[in-house]
Structure formats: structure tokens, C-alpha cells
Design a protein around this motif. Sequence first.
Motif, short mmCIF file in Angstrom:
data_model
loop_
_atom_site.label_atom_id
_atom_site.label_comp_id
_atom_site.label_asym_id
_atom_site.label_seq_id
_atom_site.Cartn_x
_atom_site.Cartn_y
_atom_site.Cartn_z
N PHE A 160 0.69 -1.33 0.16
CA PHE A 160 -0.09 -0.02 0.15
C PHE A 160 0.82 1.11 0.05
O PHE A 160 0.23 2.26 -0.41
CB PHE A 160 -1.03 0.05 1.22
CG PHE A 160 -1.76 -1.15 0.98
CD1 PHE A 160 -2.85 -0.93 0.27
CD2 PHE A 160 -1.83 -2.12 2.05
CE1 PHE A 160 -3.87 -1.97 0.22
CE2 PHE A 160 -2.85 -2.99 1.96
CZ PHE A 160 -4.06 -3.14 0.96
N VAL A 161 1.95 1.30 0.42
CA VAL A 161 2.78 2.34 0.49
C VAL A 161 4.00 2.61 -0.54
O VAL A 161 4.01 3.36 -1.52
CB VAL A 161 3.53 2.67 1.93
CG1 VAL A 161 4.39 3.82 1.77
CG2 VAL A 161 2.53 2.50 2.78
N SER A 162 4.79 1.72 -0.69
CA SER A 162 5.98 1.56 -1.51
C SER A 162 6.11 0.50 -2.40
O SER A 162 6.88 -0.74 -1.78
CB SER A 162 7.35 1.96 -0.56
OG SER A 162 8.45 1.78 -1.56
N HIS A 163 5.49 0.30 -3.54
CA HIS A 163 5.53 -0.96 -4.08
C HIS A 163 7.00 -1.29 -4.78
O HIS A 163 7.93 -0.66 -5.09
CB HIS A 163 4.75 -1.10 -5.69
CG HIS A 163 3.25 -1.10 -5.39
ND1 HIS A 163 2.37 -0.30 -4.94
CD2 HIS A 163 2.51 -2.28 -5.58
CE1 HIS A 163 1.21 -0.83 -4.97
NE2 HIS A 163 1.41 -2.02 -5.43
N SER A 164 7.42 -2.82 -4.66
CA SER A 164 8.63 -3.22 -5.16
C SER A 164 8.07 -3.72 -6.65
O SER A 164 7.27 -3.62 -6.93
CB SER A 164 9.15 -4.20 -4.37
OG SER A 164 8.29 -5.39 -4.21
N ASP A 165 9.61 -4.11 -7.05
CA ASP A 165 9.20 -4.65 -8.61
C ASP A 165 8.87 -6.15 -8.24
O ASP A 165 9.88 -6.96 -8.12
CB ASP A 165 10.58 -4.44 -9.23
CG ASP A 165 10.68 -5.44 -10.49
OD1 ASP A 165 9.72 -5.89 -10.78
OD2 ASP A 165 11.70 -5.74 -10.97
N LEU A 166 7.90 -6.36 -8.35
CA LEU A 166 7.16 -7.80 -8.00
C LEU A 166 7.86 -8.85 -8.83
O LEU A 166 8.03 -9.89 -8.18
CB LEU A 166 5.69 -7.73 -8.01
CG LEU A 166 4.92 -8.98 -7.42
CD1 LEU A 166 5.36 -8.77 -5.82
CD2 LEU A 166 3.44 -8.64 -7.48
N VAL A 167 8.16 -8.57 -10.33
CA VAL A 167 8.44 -9.65 -10.97
C VAL A 167 10.11 -9.69 -10.59
O VAL A 167 10.42 -10.95 -10.28
CB VAL A 167 8.61 -8.99 -12.41
CG1 VAL A 167 9.40 -10.05 -13.22
CG2 VAL A 167 7.29 -8.92 -12.89
N GLY A 168 10.72 -8.64 -10.20
CA GLY A 168 12.02 -8.91 -9.69
C GLY A 168 12.23 -9.63 -8.34
O GLY A 168 12.91 -10.72 -8.16
N VAL A 169 11.07 -9.36 -7.71
CA VAL A 169 10.96 -10.20 -6.40
C VAL A 169 10.74 -11.57 -6.52
O VAL A 169 11.50 -12.56 -5.91
CB VAL A 169 9.98 -9.48 -5.28
CG1 VAL A 169 9.79 -10.40 -4.32
CG2 VAL A 169 10.41 -8.03 -4.78
N LYS A 170 9.96 -11.94 -7.48
CA LYS A 170 9.51 -13.42 -7.67
C LYS A 170 10.78 -14.17 -8.32
O LYS A 170 10.95 -15.00 -7.97
CB LYS A 170 8.24 -13.50 -8.70
CG LYS A 170 8.01 -14.75 -9.17
CD LYS A 170 6.73 -14.88 -9.34
CE LYS A 170 6.50 -16.50 -9.96
NZ LYS A 170 5.21 -16.86 -10.35
N GLU A 171 11.39 -13.33 -9.27
CA GLU A 171 12.71 -14.14 -9.91
C GLU A 171 13.74 -14.28 -8.65
O GLU A 171 14.07 -15.39 -8.84
CB GLU A 171 13.27 -13.02 -10.85
CG GLU A 171 13.48 -13.78 -12.09
CD GLU A 171 14.64 -12.73 -12.96
OE1 GLU A 171 14.21 -11.71 -13.07
OE2 GLU A 171 15.60 -13.17 -13.43
N PHE A 172 13.87 -13.45 -7.73
CA PHE A 172 14.65 -13.68 -6.74
C PHE A 172 14.40 -14.89 -5.79
O PHE A 172 15.03 -15.96 -5.54
CB PHE A 172 15.01 -12.44 -5.87
CG PHE A 172 15.52 -12.65 -4.67
CD1 PHE A 172 16.97 -12.82 -4.64
CD2 PHE A 172 15.13 -12.55 -3.36
CE1 PHE A 172 17.66 -12.98 -3.71
CE2 PHE A 172 15.93 -12.67 -2.13
CZ PHE A 172 17.24 -12.91 -2.35
N LEU A 173 13.28 -14.96 -5.46
CA LEU A 173 12.52 -16.11 -4.77
C LEU A 173 12.59 -17.26 -5.42
O LEU A 173 13.11 -18.29 -4.77
CB LEU A 173 11.09 -15.58 -4.07
CG LEU A 173 10.89 -14.27 -3.09
CD1 LEU A 173 9.52 -14.05 -3.01
CD2 LEU A 173 11.93 -14.77 -1.99
N LEU A 174 12.10 -17.38 -6.63
CA LEU A 174 12.31 -18.55 -7.18
C LEU A 174 13.56 -19.19 -7.74
O LEU A 174 13.83 -20.22 -7.51
CB LEU A 174 11.53 -18.26 -8.72
CG LEU A 174 10.09 -18.37 -9.00
CD1 LEU A 174 9.71 -18.36 -10.32
CD2 LEU A 174 9.64 -19.99 -8.40
#
Lengths: 239, 119
Positions: A160-174
Motif C-alpha cells: 500500500f505504500v511503496s511497491h517493489s518490482d514484483l517480477v524482480g522479487v519473484k525472480e529472486f525468490l524462485l
Amino acid sequence: MSALTLFYVGTSYLCAAVFFGGLSYRLAGYAATPSPLRIPLTPQATTVFGVIKKNAVSMAVFRALFIGERWTWVGGYSLHVIFVFVFLRHLRLFINPVPEFLVDLQPLALLFAALLPLPVLFLISRRMYVDRYRYISSGADYFALVLLLVIGLSGLALKFVSHSDLVGVKEFLLGLVLLSPVEMPSHPAFMLHFSLVLLLGFYFPFSKLVHAGGVFLSPTTTQVEDNREQIHANPRGGN
Amino acid sequence: MNGEKFSGLAVAAAVMLLVALPLLYSATGNGLFHKPPKPELVLPVGGDGKCVEPTDFMRSNHMKLLVHARDRIVRGGELLPKYHIEGCKNCHVKRAEFCDRCHGYAGVRPDCFECHNLP
């Protein structure tokens, strides 16, 4: 790979090892502890199937807590239900491809997951302001709750405040899941959230949070009440 | 270890496995030790290759620029705001080849277009 990513990747795998290893160690310890005496808490079922059924219901609705401490049930049960929705919100970041039903669930899951701070704050104030709970509360009780609160708040900040780059996050977690780590997105709120979750992972096996697994190995809840049907002699002798 | 302890341990192990199942699902789908999959985008050809804001910002915040352009047009009085979705289409021509790729990857489904037409 940057030094920061290297640090986080190393810490993540260490955390996974401590979490699963530690939890297994604790549960194995419970399992190996002799419990020669029949000590089920009454009322307990008198058959194996009955005990399974009773515990399944207990875990689904926290029946004993509902009967014993209604207000604690309100906070504790809603918190655990919210955990399920939080899990459903995060699952899409760890699996690929994302199943359609999981995508469908996201708005509903968010609605509940976003409520996480409420029961946590309720449970913190319960310990702080109700005398009889304050008396039996220790630092560890508050620490677990405050940790959950800041994890929840930092997670909500990401939404709700500071969006991260979700695709980058998923790539990192995967990458972590597939044992082939890639660069970590250097987004402050994500790094805070992720660090706190790692802290929770490290802390988990050493804390009261082991009740998540310990509940399956508690003699007072898993023993069948067949005290009268069978003789349970103490193998160490005595009466 | 008596029967109850054994079955308790078995159930606990089963629950742990159940939690690990999504990870196995993802691992079998993509292959362990392989670089994680990432969305393949069809990037615009021509143009100056620059979006309205830097790429990093757009990756995290494009939705905040797009949401409620109505307010900027109807109430703010801007004729065609810099961040109007019409502008996006100049470069990112096909939704299916650009927008949907990342949305599908991350399990995100914008609900704007349930009611509004995609221009």
C-alpha cells in the motif's frame, strides 16, 4: 552477484536449514521423550478415530480455547485464519506457473491478509492490560507478537505504500527455491520485510512458535483415553 | 516411541511436506539448478526507447500512474495527461505481449478492465 545479494542468499539458505533442521530436532525430541503414563486431558475420546476427529476439529476451530478463554480465541483464532490468507497471498511468488484459482483468490485473500495487525495488536494489548495475562507474560511472548506485527506492517507497506518490482522479487525468490539464486531487488521495504522473515525463520525453532508442530505431539491431547480398557503399566516399574 | 508419538510425528512431517509442496511444484516445473524463469516481453521497436519515467520506477509504480486518470482529466482539467493509458499504447502495442506477461508471471490481475474498455 553483488555482496548484498550474496549475503542474503547465504542467510536465506542458513535460515532454511535452521528452520527445518531445528523444527525437526525439536519434534524428534518430543517424540523420543517417554510418556509411559496415560495423561489425556478429559474429556478425551476413547478410540483412535475419536482422538483424530477431536483433534482435527480442535485444530480447525480452536475448540478448547473457544470454551476456555473466549477473548483469547477471538484474537488467536482470527490471527491463525489470517495466516492462511497470508500464505495464499505469498504462494504465487514461490511457484511458477501460478494456477488460475490462486489468481482468482488474490483480492479476497488480500482483504483478510491486510487485517493481520488487528489481532496482533489485540493480543499484545491483552498481555499488557489484563493483569492475569500480564503476570504470566515474558519477553518472548511480546517478542513473537511484535515480530509478527512488524513483518505484517512491512508487508502491507509493500502493498500500500511503496511497491517493489514484483517480477524482480519473484525472480529472486524462485531463484532461491530452484537453488539457482539471482540478483536481489534492492528495494528498502522489500529488504526490511525479507530480513524480518529470515529473523522469524531463525527464531522459530527456539521459541514458543514450535507449537505449530508440537501440537501433534502433546501427550495430553493425542493420547487415547483407554485408562479403564487397558492396563498401562509403568515400564520403569513402581506402581 | 509409542503409537501416538509415532503418528503425531508422521502428521507433523506430513504438514511440513504439505508446506514444502508448492516449492516442489515449482522445482519440478522449472528444473532445479536452472535460472528461474522470467517473463518474456515484446519490447517496442523504434522510438527513443525511453518510457515516460525511468524503467525501474515504471516496473514498481506504473499502476499508480494509470489509476484514476479520470480524476486528472475530468477534475484536473488536463487534456491528455502525460500518463494516460492511450500514451502507453504508442509503444506497447499489444497487451498480450507486454502487460499480460508480467501480470501472468506474478499472478496479478488488474480489475480495471472488468468494467472499463481497454482503449
